[in-house]
Design a protein around this motif. Sequence first.
Motif, PDB file in Angstrom:
ATOM      1  N   THR A 178      17.528 -26.207  35.875  1.00 14.74           N
ATOM      2  CA  THR A 178      16.961 -26.823  34.679  1.00 14.74           C
ATOM      3  C   THR A 178      17.598 -26.192  33.448  1.00 14.74           C
ATOM      4  OG1 THR A 178      14.834 -27.203  35.787  1.00 14.74           O
ATOM      5  CG2 THR A 178      14.856 -27.326  33.392  1.00 14.74           C
ATOM      6  N   PHE A 179      18.145 -27.014  32.564  1.00 18.00           N
ATOM      7  CA  PHE A 179      18.805 -26.545  31.353  1.00 18.00           C
ATOM      8  C   PHE A 179      18.020 -27.051  30.151  1.00 18.00           C
ATOM      9  CE2 PHE A 179      22.507 -27.059  28.263  1.00 18.00           C
ATOM     10  CZ  PHE A 179      22.481 -25.732  27.892  1.00 18.00           C
ATOM     11  N   LYS A 180      17.450 -26.152  29.357  1.00 17.82           N
ATOM     12  CA  LYS A 180      16.625 -26.530  28.218  1.00 17.82           C
ATOM     13  C   LYS A 180      17.304 -26.136  26.909  1.00 17.82           C
ATOM     14  CE  LYS A 180      12.096 -26.248  30.510  1.00 17.82           C
ATOM     15  NZ  LYS A 180      10.729 -25.677  30.453  1.00 17.82           N
ATOM     16  N   ILE A 181      17.305 -27.073  25.962  1.00 20.31           N
ATOM     17  CA  ILE A 181      17.805 -26.814  24.616  1.00 20.31           C
ATOM     18  C   ILE A 181      16.650 -27.023  23.651  1.00 20.31           C
ATOM     19  CG2 ILE A 181      19.414 -27.522  22.815  1.00 20.31           C
ATOM     20  CD1 ILE A 181      21.270 -28.559  24.969  1.00 20.31           C
ATOM     21  N   LYS A 182      16.356 -26.026  22.818  1.00 20.26           N
ATOM     22  CA  LYS A 182      15.295 -26.158  21.823  1.00 20.26           C
ATOM     23  C   LYS A 182      15.929 -26.003  20.448  1.00 20.26           C
ATOM     24  CE  LYS A 182      10.733 -24.505  20.467  1.00 20.26           C
ATOM     25  NZ  LYS A 182       9.632 -23.534  20.739  1.00 20.26           N
TER      26      LYS A 182
END
Length: 209
Positions: free
Chosen positions: A127-131
Amino acid sequence: MQPSDVKAMIGRAFAGVRQALRGKVIRANAAKRVILIQGDGVAGEKFNSTEFFQHPGLRSVPIDGMQTVVVPLNGKSAAGVVVACSNGTLFVTDLQAGEVALFNENDGVANSLILRNGKLAELTTDTFKIKATTLVDIDTPLVKMSHNLEVAENTKTDTINVTSTAADASQMAGGLKAAKDIVAGTVSLQNHITTGVQSGSSLSGKPQQ
């Protein structure tokens, strides 16, 4: 005084100065501004709350059992600092000269970023998350995806081209609003002509081009 006496004196002086040594992590405390490590030296030395110094902008928490290098400041074990840690179990094996790998010590290459030679970056994860609170700006001529794209809110684009010829290749669960005309095949939604128009409740014929 003989040269041998001088040599013996120097030897005794150095013997009282603790040299850098290898050790093993027992546990790490990452709740502090500087990570504190409790560990054992290879000769049985005990190190409690030893500071682990790292490069600016990088923070890595060692796992239990990792090997360490401890440098006793001023030759005193009580003033030692950890300057390096190594797992030796999980690592990226296919690196070429000049390449760099950043990976998680528990997951290894399955959770890693590798900077390859030839301007290639490989990111591997589940899972790759960008905030980003303001904007994500991608400047590239092409973005490829092998599977689905899901957008929770609005999508804005100058053009949408669907090249698939499969049935129902494009579907919309909600309504569709268009500021200009919509053409299906050769039939215009705004300007098409119908045949068999009659007054009353009768149905007209199919739309024509």
